[in-house]
Motif scaffolding. Structure first.
Motif, PDB file in Angstrom:
ATOM      1  N   UNK A   1       1.017  -1.165  -0.067  1.00  0.00           N
ATOM      2  CA  UNK A   1       0.078  -0.021  -0.073  1.00  0.00           C
ATOM      3  C   UNK A   1       1.021   1.406   0.033  1.00  0.00           C
ATOM      4  N   UNK A   2       1.983   1.372   0.678  1.00  0.00           N
ATOM      5  CA  UNK A   2       2.995   2.317   0.811  1.00  0.00           C
ATOM      6  C   UNK A   2       3.506   2.771  -0.551  1.00  0.00           C
ATOM      7  N   UNK A   3       4.061   1.979  -1.259  1.00  0.00           N
ATOM      8  CA  UNK A   3       4.403   2.109  -2.496  1.00  0.00           C
ATOM      9  C   UNK A   3       3.469   2.035  -3.834  1.00  0.00           C
ATOM     10  N   UNK A   4       1.999   1.564  -3.635  1.00  0.00           N
ATOM     11  CA  UNK A   4       1.344   1.788  -4.694  1.00  0.00           C
ATOM     12  C   UNK A   4       1.115   3.152  -5.148  1.00  0.00           C
ATOM     13  N   UNK A   5       1.059   4.448  -4.630  1.00  0.00           N
ATOM     14  CA  UNK A   5       0.778   5.414  -4.961  1.00  0.00           C
ATOM     15  C   UNK A   5       1.922   5.912  -6.118  1.00  0.00           C
ATOM     16  N   UNK A   6       3.047   5.295  -6.002  1.00  0.00           N
ATOM     17  CA  UNK A   6       4.307   5.626  -6.808  1.00  0.00           C
ATOM     18  C   UNK A   6       4.396   4.752  -7.819  1.00  0.00           C
ATOM     19  N   UNK A   7       3.679   3.686  -7.934  1.00  0.00           N
ATOM     20  CA  UNK A   7       3.986   2.487  -8.961  1.00  0.00           C
ATOM     21  C   UNK A   7       3.874   3.109 -10.408  1.00  0.00           C
ATOM     22  N   UNK A   8       2.807   4.110 -10.685  1.00  0.00           N
ATOM     23  CA  UNK A   8       2.590   4.382 -12.055  1.00  0.00           C
ATOM     24  C   UNK A   8       3.890   5.212 -12.701  1.00  0.00           C
ATOM     25  N   UNK A   9       4.399   5.982 -11.480  1.00  0.00           N
ATOM     26  CA  UNK A   9       5.612   6.955 -11.797  1.00  0.00           C
ATOM     27  C   UNK A   9       6.888   6.074 -12.249  1.00  0.00           C
ATOM     28  N   UNK A  10       6.875   5.339 -11.180  1.00  0.00           N
ATOM     29  CA  UNK A  10       7.924   4.239 -11.311  1.00  0.00           C
ATOM     30  C   UNK A  10       7.985   3.322 -12.579  1.00  0.00           C
ATOM     31  N   UNK A  11       7.086   3.062 -12.853  1.00  0.00           N
ATOM     32  CA  UNK A  11       6.918   1.984 -14.064  1.00  0.00           C
ATOM     33  C   UNK A  11       7.284   2.640 -15.248  1.00  0.00           C
ATOM     34  N   UNK A  12       6.647   4.167 -15.235  1.00  0.00           N
ATOM     35  CA  UNK A  12       6.886   4.771 -16.634  1.00  0.00           C
ATOM     36  C   UNK A  12       8.285   5.282 -16.836  1.00  0.00           C
ATOM     37  N   UNK A  13       9.053   5.225 -15.621  1.00  0.00           N
ATOM     38  CA  UNK A  13      10.329   5.560 -15.565  1.00  0.00           C
ATOM     39  C   UNK A  13      11.336   4.307 -15.706  1.00  0.00           C
ATOM     40  N   UNK A  14      10.720   3.119 -15.874  1.00  0.00           N
ATOM     41  CA  UNK A  14      11.452   1.967 -16.152  1.00  0.00           C
ATOM     42  C   UNK A  14      12.043   1.386 -14.778  1.00  0.00           C
ATOM     43  N   UNK A  15      11.655   1.548 -13.721  1.00  0.00           N
ATOM     44  CA  UNK A  15      11.993   1.345 -12.362  1.00  0.00           C
ATOM     45  C   UNK A  15      11.274   0.103 -11.901  1.00  0.00           C
ATOM     46  N   UNK A  16      11.862  -0.951 -11.513  1.00  0.00           N
ATOM     47  CA  UNK A  16      11.274  -2.332 -10.917  1.00  0.00           C
ATOM     48  C   UNK A  16      10.873  -2.276  -9.538  1.00  0.00           C
ATOM     49  N   UNK A  17       9.809  -2.545  -9.306  1.00  0.00           N
ATOM     50  CA  UNK A  17       9.374  -2.548  -8.015  1.00  0.00           C
ATOM     51  C   UNK A  17       9.089  -3.939  -7.560  1.00  0.00           C
ATOM     52  N   UNK A  18       9.757  -4.477  -6.423  1.00  0.00           N
ATOM     53  CA  UNK A  18       9.681  -6.021  -6.016  1.00  0.00           C
ATOM     54  C   UNK A  18       9.416  -5.976  -4.449  1.00  0.00           C
ATOM     55  N   UNK A  19       8.266  -6.427  -4.027  1.00  0.00           N
ATOM     56  CA  UNK A  19       7.538  -6.386  -2.761  1.00  0.00           C
ATOM     57  C   UNK A  19       7.950  -8.051  -2.426  1.00  0.00           C
ATOM     58  N   UNK A  20       7.860  -8.419  -0.803  1.00  0.00           N
ATOM     59  CA  UNK A  20       7.796  -9.583  -0.504  1.00  0.00           C
ATOM     60  C   UNK A  20       6.612 -10.432  -1.085  1.00  0.00           C
ATOM     61  N   UNK A  21       5.399  -9.763  -1.165  1.00  0.00           N
ATOM     62  CA  UNK A  21       4.050 -10.566  -1.889  1.00  0.00           C
ATOM     63  C   UNK A  21       4.707 -10.781  -3.207  1.00  0.00           C
ATOM     64  N   UNK A  22       5.237 -10.015  -3.894  1.00  0.00           N
ATOM     65  CA  UNK A  22       5.698  -9.954  -5.215  1.00  0.00           C
ATOM     66  C   UNK A  22       6.650 -11.293  -5.649  1.00  0.00           C
ATOM     67  N   UNK A  23       7.639 -11.280  -4.692  1.00  0.00           N
ATOM     68  CA  UNK A  23       8.482 -12.453  -4.851  1.00  0.00           C
ATOM     69  C   UNK A  23       8.042 -13.598  -4.364  1.00  0.00           C
ATOM     70  N   UNK A  24       7.141 -13.673  -3.355  1.00  0.00           N
ATOM     71  CA  UNK A  24       6.324 -14.833  -2.945  1.00  0.00           C
ATOM     72  C   UNK A  24       5.776 -15.560  -4.136  1.00  0.00           C
TER      73      UNK A  24
END
Length: 843
Positions: free
Chosen positions: A222-245
């Motif tokens: 939830x903390x990173x969700x509000x930045x996801x669109x911007x990070x994705x647009x700039x090619x930044x990969x986001x990986x959380x514990x839930x994603x890795x699991x």
């Protein structure tokens, strides 16, 4: 109909046959054991991944990129979380000055307290703190790299311009499987010393990553969700514990599902043995069935009596198999250990055990039904006549229903494992084809022996060969069961040789076997001179320019989304990835023109060539305009042609090729390819590169071949472990078939002894028969394997096919020897006891 009466009759009738029933039902034990072991292991692995998810990531969140994001995003990355660690990584040659060893490794500049979760296994443990607080140049090095280069803690490792003292040996990094260290061993150095190595050059492929630790109880997603669109647009990969699991769980769930299908093949082999054994059992029970019919029992009641017997034996076999499988799963973490990023704690899995028992019971009953259906047709008059075929050989329409149920069950089981109907149908079709081919080979062998029977051969040989097509022969069942096991093992070895041969072929003849990359423009003359000083050829010298795609025909992913334009079908990754392109006006040997022309310029326009499959994935066609961004400069290019590329060649192959005269002044680096005659020359060249051009890296094909061989060896051990179940099941089918047909053999033995045959002759006849059966079964499986791997070589890998005969001879010899030993052991009563004594005990 009273079920109690059916059970009493089934119990009474089984008194003299329980050992036989238990024996042929033991054929499914190993199949169920393999199935339960794999599914239990899968359940435990999923639970372990869930429990150790934080250790897989080593943090609560990671952000990574290869292209620097905006200053605003970089500032965001420095403020997230309660604590953070920073990593810069790239591939580079490293060397050990003490031994002179050189190896391409992954260099990671690390600062902070990574890992936040899990154990970073380093020897000595104190080296971790020394590394984090280092005021001088120190390094932690993967164990595999130290072993390969003959180094140990206390030695130095040279990275770029500097040497670093090795203070610790890394045996495991959180989230990294042991096999990964074989492919890309890592050298960890403090990040503050990274810039001084001189390896961070323009054009170098560098990855950046932040590891974050948040306060306990924080909803990181939830903390990173509000930045996801911007990070994705700039090619930044986001990986959380839930994603890795989720990602890791899905990958290993797929592995266990497909391994379950391999175990299911062993179960099907056992069920084929059940069907064969029940058929022989039914033939012995014809008189008992006829008596029951005379006393008033219906055909259906007689069928149910024997169906209850086989169902109970199937339940016992499945239950035993389930508990054996639960024990086998205890060793699976060692079998799969090098491929697993987590430590698996094994416990009993109720769903796997109950599912295995249910699967074994159902499928053994289905296969037993095929021969049991004939019981319904037994006439009461059979008590007065002995001809079996009169009322047992007629075609029964119910058999087709059973066949459909068996096929439906296999499709259903495969679908439950893969969740893909097409894969399930393909798996079933492949099984039918394999069984069909082996059955056809078995029938063909029977026909050949009968058609070309060597009447002039000795008595022992004639009798042994005649046993291959006599009534109640075991040729077909053994060729199918043991042949499929031999096929799995032979295919494993041949495919491994094929993959290694493919790598070897790519470096044979005058093909390059050494690739030098990350050569800066000002270094290319010096590197060429260094290569030629060692009397090595410069086979290719290719400039490489990095760029990004901004739009296609004036439309980008952002503009299309803003305008809700659905005509742009190009996937978003086409705009976020980095393109590495070169420039030339002709195609090279690994390329073939498919459509249009080679790269060219005309009327002030730039026409590029794009790889055919990549063009299709981008949903782009000839004539479309691609606008590229090269370090801030916009360069429009028109798709003027498409190429087919042989990616397996050791060549500098590219997705996009520009014409000459466009990119010469753009920032670029070079890739140079040469051929070294031996390991010594390769080592000298790499040592000179490290000392004179530390930022230049080299890929040695010989090292790749060695690494591939190690990986395939480990994978082959896993496959051999699973194929072993098929082989052992085939041998159990052999043992049960021998015992079930023992009475028939006793009568033949009595007849032969009465006609004057000696014990030695019967021994030789039996040994020859089983030797021929084992050899024919092994050769059938090997033949199928050779044809299959030839097709792989011809149509998939497109390399010459030269199978190694040594493992095939070993497989054929081992299978034949085991078949003879088991056949003789189970026929020992026929061989060592007097005929009348045996007949009294059997009668």
């Amino acid at each position: 109909m009273q079920f109690s009466w059916l059970f009493r009759m089934a119990w009474r009738d089984s008194r003299r046959s329980r050992q036989r029933l238990l024996l042929f039902m033991s054929a499914i034990v190993l199949g169920i054991a393999a199935l339960v072991a794999i599914n239990s292991f899968g359940d435990n692995l999923a639970r372990s991944i869930d429990e150790q998810a934080r250790e897989l990531l080593g943090a609560d969140l990671t952000l990574s990129w290869t292209r620097p994001p905006s200053p605003k995003t970089q500032q965001l990355a420095k403020t997230l979380g309660r604590d953070r660690a920073y990593e810069v990584s790239f591939a580079s040659l490293v060397s050990i000055p003490k031994t002179g060893g050189v190896r391409l490794a992954q260099v990671k500049g690390l600062e902070g307290n990574f890992p936040y979760y899990g154990t970073w296994e380093v020897e000595p443990v104190s080296a971790i703190q020394s590394f984090r607080q280092a005021q001088s140049r120190v390094a932690l090095v993967d164990d595999g790299l130290l072993v390969q280069l003959g180094a140990q803690p206390g030695d130095s490792v040279r990275v770029g311009n500097h040497s670093f003292l090795i203070v610790g040996r890394v045996t495991k990094t959180p989230g990294q499987a042991a096999i990964a260290a074989t492919v890309a061993p890592t050298v960890f150095i403090p990040n503050k010393f990274l810039a001084s190595t001189g390896l961070l050059q323009r054009g170098s492929r560098i990855a950046y990553k932040y590891y974050y630790q948040f306060a306990p109880g924080t909803d990181v997603s939830a903390s990173i969700k509000k930045y996801t669109a911007r990070l994705d647009k700039e090619g930044v990969n986001v990986d959380t514990v839930a994603d890795r699991k989720r990602q890791t769980g899905r990958s290993f769930a797929d592995l266990t599902k497909y391994m379950s299908l391999v175990a299911f093949v062993a179960l099907l082999l056992g069920c084929v043995g059940v069907a064969s054994a029940v058929q022989l059992y039914v033939k012995e029970k014809i008189t008992s069935v006829a008596i029951l019919r005379t006393l008033g029992a219906s055909g259906g009641q007689a069928l149910l009596i024997y169906l209850v017997q086989t169902a109970l034996m199937g339940l016992i076999g499945a239950t035993v198999g389930a508990f054996v499988g639960s024990a086998i799963q205890l060793v699976l973490p060692q079998v799969f250990g090098r491929f697993l990023p987590v430590t698996v704690d094994t416990t009993l899995s109720a769903p796997a055990i109950l599912g295995g028992i249910g699967t074994g019971l159902l499928i053994s009953v289905l296969f037993a039904l095929l021969p049991l259906l004939a019981i319904r047709n037994v006439s009461p008059l059979r008590t007065l006549r002995t001809s079996y075929e009169d009322d047992m050989s007629s075609r029964d329409p119910w058999r087709w229903l059973v066949y459909l149920l068996v096929i439906g069950f296999i499709v259903g089981f495969a679908y439950l494992q893969t969740k893909n109907l097409m894969l399930a149908v393909s798996f079933t079709g492949g099984l039918i084809v394999a069984f069909g081919i082996l059955t056809a080979l078995g029938l063909g062998l029977i026909w050949l022996v009968r058609r070309f029977f060597p009447a002039s051969w000795s008595y022992v040989w004639r009798q042994s060969l005649a046993n291959l097509y006599r009534p109640n022969n075991q040729t077909l069942i053994l060729v199918t069961a043991i042949g499929l096991g031999a096929f799995l093992i032979a295919t494993l070895y041949l495919t491994q040789g094929l993959l290694l041969g493919r790598v070897e072929l790519s470096g044979s003849g005058n093909q390059p076997n050494m690739v030098l990359f990350d050569i800066q423009r000002e270094q290319i003359a010096g590197v060429r001179s260094l290569v030629r000083q060692q009397q090595l050829p410069v086979l290719q010298d290719v400039p490489v320019v990095t760029m990004r795609l901004t739009d296609i025909n004036g439309k980008s992913s952002e503009s299309a989304a803003a305008q809700k334009d659905t005509t742009l079908k190009t996937p978003n990754w086409a705009f976020t990835r980095e393109y590495r392109v070169t420039y030339r006006d002709t195609l090279i040997s690994s390329e073939k023109q498919f459509a249009g022309k080679a790269p060219y310029q005309a009327n002030g326009n730039v026409y590029v060539s794009v790889e055919k499959d990549f063009l299709e994935r981008m949903h782009v066609k000839l004539g479309d305009t691609l606008n590229f961004n090269v370090q801030g400069a916009q360069i429009p290019a028109i798709v003027g042609g498409t190429r087919e590329v042989e990616w397996n060649r050791v060549q500098t192959n590219f997705l996009v090729v520009f014409p000459s005269g466009v990119l010469e002044q753009a920032p670029q680096f070079h890739v140079l390819m040469t051929r070294v005659p031996d390991n010594r020359t390769s080592a000298i060249l790499q040592r000179n590169l490290v000392s004179q051009f530390p930022n230049v890296s080299a890929i040695d094909l010989g090292l790749i071949l060695k690494t591939v061989d190690e990986i395939l060896g480990q994978i082959s051990f896993v496959i051999q472990f699973m194929a072993l179940f098929s082989i052992l099941t085939g041998l159990l089918v052999l043992a049960s078939s021998v015992v079930i047909s023992k009475y028939q053999r006793l009568r033949e033995s009595v007849l032969l002894r009465t006609l004057g045959a000696s014990r030695n002759q019967i021994l030789r006849i039996t040994a020859l028969e089983y030797g021929l059966l084992g050899l024919l079964a092994a050769l059938s499986g090997i033949l199928l394997s050779v044809v299959g791997t030839w097709a792989l070589a011809q149509f998939v890998f497109k390399v010459p096919y030269r199978p190694n005969a040594v493992p095939l001879v070993v497989i054929a010899t081992a299978v034949t020897a085991l078949t003879v030993l088991i056949g003789l052991f189970n026929s020992r009563d026929v061989l060592v006891r007097p005929p009348l004594d045996v007949l009294r005990s059997e009668g």
